[in-house]
Scaffold this active site. Structure first.
Site, short mmCIF file in Angstrom:
data_model
loop_
_atom_site.label_atom_id
_atom_site.label_comp_id
_atom_site.label_asym_id
_atom_site.label_seq_id
_atom_site.Cartn_x
_atom_site.Cartn_y
_atom_site.Cartn_z
CG ASP B 130 -2.05 -1.06 0.95
OD1 ASP B 130 -2.11 -1.44 0.01
OD2 ASP B 130 -2.67 -1.51 2.17
CB CYS B 131 3.71 2.38 2.13
SG CYS B 131 3.01 2.55 3.67
CE1 TYR B 132 8.39 3.75 0.23
CE2 TYR B 132 7.45 2.04 1.86
CZ TYR B 132 8.02 3.06 1.49
OH TYR B 132 8.86 4.17 2.58
#
Lengths: 136, 387
Positions: B130-132
């Site tokens: 999700d972040c990356y």
């Protein structure tokens, strides 16, 4: 009397003539074979030291050239990228001929090409790969 | 009462251009006719230097984030593997790292290419989160596009080093160069009386925070180096007669010069990097003056047989003998060759001297001295059960 080293490259068909004998007999040149690689029917390469009168050596080289032998002074066949050298000394460790030495004064590499015997050990020994020799 | 100079006093003199700075070779020469007390009186700083292959070197790189970002979990720079376990876009590229398919081009070459301003291909993979969310990136980077580019070398500037010979019948290829069979040559790698850690053998002035010359700019000693060994046998002049102490160093690669860093490849051994290091030694008192006065005749080292398992010691020689071109090993005259550049080391010592004389380089007192009485563990292998 002068002494000079040449690299000779013989074409495949030249094996039947005693060329070095002619050098001795007709031009009074003392020859010293320092390295030889002969592949019959394919090619041959020689590192030859010629000793004799300057004009005789010139005539001898001309004679060889007329017989399709490529004959070049050794130093023209040695390529050393001096400007990239870091004077580490690794090549001097393997140069038993004494062509590559460290100057005791400033510890820079000194290369006396006339002493080279084309052992080719410096080529892999140089960690920067600055040497190339066209022998074959 | 012996005179004691402080770092502050020496720095004051440096700033005013009044300090007397000599190279370690110059002070060794001076010591032929001057006593340590006289040297302590006259000389303020002595510069030392080395330029040799130091395998335990590498660079910290921050690539910057792509948009959308990627958590780089496998990283290649010009095909050379880099460490992927440092957050999303931090990495460490070791000098000796390489793709086994292309063993002559390694991490050191990547560092050098970047340093010379060349483009380098970065390829990285992530699993996508999700972040990356990004899973793959392939692009060109260069010295200006990356954020931090920091040289961080866990083990440099060995205090003394062995001489390598080979008694076997086969030629061997080592990091000490090509060793001819039957004791036909001997190689050595230290700059002798100019070598940094030999001029301060007890590391009184070289410690955590010491400012140094590193790769053409100012860097720092940041820890004792790995394999830090302070209890090796010493000779009568207090110098260990084999490889002993080491230092870890750090510096900004963006300020460094390709003249003082050089990637190398040793045939049938691998990649390494020549690192230029210069260390100024403040002459605080007579003891330091005595230390820096040491000359090549007084510095001894061990001749080891690199062709035999366990590398048995065959001889003890000094650097005057090594630099003469020949040593005696087992009664045989053996030709010697250096494998580190004394010419370049002299240049570094000279450059550092100039920086000091011009007041451009401030000496720093170690924040902490390095541990005493250290020795090394070898890796003991024990039985491991299979799962």
């Amino acid at each position: 009397m002068i002494k000079k080293r040449y690299i000779l490259n013989f074409p495949p068909q030249s094996g039947d003539k005693p060329l070095s004998y002619q050098l001795v007999r007709d031009y009074d040149i003392r020859i010293n074979i320092l390295k030889a690689e002969v592949y019959p029917g394919k090619r041959g390469s020689l590192l030859l030291e010629l000793q004799g009168k300057k004009e005789n050596i010139e005539k001898g080289v001309k004679y060889l050239t007329e017989h399709q032998v490529i004959c070049e002074p050794l130093d023209k066949r040695i390529h050393f990228q001096e400007e990239k050298c870091i004077d580490c000394g690794n090549c001097t460790a393997v140069c038993f001929a004494g062509a590559l030495t460290m100057s005791k004064k400033n510890w820079k590499l000194e290369f006396d090409k006339s002493k080279c015997v084309v052992c080719e050990l410096c080529i892999p020994a140089c960690p920067l790969h600055l040497f190339e020799i066209d022998f074959r | 009462m012996p005179k004691i100079k402080t770092y502050e006093e020496i720095n004051q003199k440096l700033k005013q251009g009044k300090a007397v700075v000599l190279t370690a070779e110059e002070v060794a020469q001076m010591a032929q006719s001057a006593s340590p007390a006289e040297i302590a009186e006259k000389v303020d700083v002595v510069t030392t230097a080395t330029f040799g292959a130091m395998c335990s070197s590498g660079a910290i790189i921050n690539f910057g984030h792509t948009s959308p970002p990627i958590r780089m979990e496998k990283i290649r720079l010009n095909g050379v593997p880099c460490y992927e376990g440092l957050a999303a876009v931090d990495s460490y590229i070791g000098a000796t790292a390489c793709d086994p398919e292309n063993p002559a081009y390694g991490g050191a070459h990547v560092i050098q290419d970047l340093l010379e301003g060349k483009d380098v291909v970065l390829e990285a993979w992530g699993k996508g989160t999700d972040c990356y969310p990004r899973k793959h990136v392939r692009t060109r980077i260069n010295i200006d596009s990356i954020n931090e580019f920091t040289l961080f070398n866990p083990r440099n500037a060995y205090q003394n080093y062995n001489v390598a010979v080979n008694t076997t019948k086969k030629m061997i290829h080592t990091y000490m160069g090509t060793l001819l069979p039957n004791l036909r040559n001997a190689t050595y790698s230290t700059s002798g009386e100019l070598s940094p850690l030999l001029n301060d053998p007890d590391l009184r002035t070289i410690g955590l925070g010491t400012r140094i010359f590193l790769g053409g700019t100012q860097g720092f000693v940041v820890w004792n180096g790995t394999q830090f060994h302070t209890t090796r046998p010493k000779n009568e002049y207090g110098v260990p007669v084999t490889n002993a102490a080491t230092i870890a160093v750090i510096g900004n690669l963006k300020e460094m010069s390709p003249e003082y860093l050089q990637a190398v490849y040793y045939e049938k051994y691998g990649v390494s990097m020549f690192i230029g290091i210069g260390i100024p030694i403040p002459i605080l008192d007579e003891d330091m003056a005595r230390r820096v006065s040491i000359n090549n005749r007084q510095i001894e080292t061990s001749v080891l047989d690199y062709g035999t398992v366990g590398m048995p010691k065959l001889e003890q020689v000094n650097y005057e003998q090594l630099q003469s071109g020949f040593i005696k090993v087992k009664g045989k005259k053996v030709r010697t060759a250096p494998v580190s550049s004394l010419a370049k080391a002299r240049k570094i010592a000279g450059e550092l001297k100039e920086w000091l004389e011009k007041g451009q380089f401030e000496l720093s007192k170690p924040v902490q001295i390095f541990p005493q009485n250290t020795s090394l563990n070898s890796l003991k292998e024990t039985e491991v059960e299979h799962d």
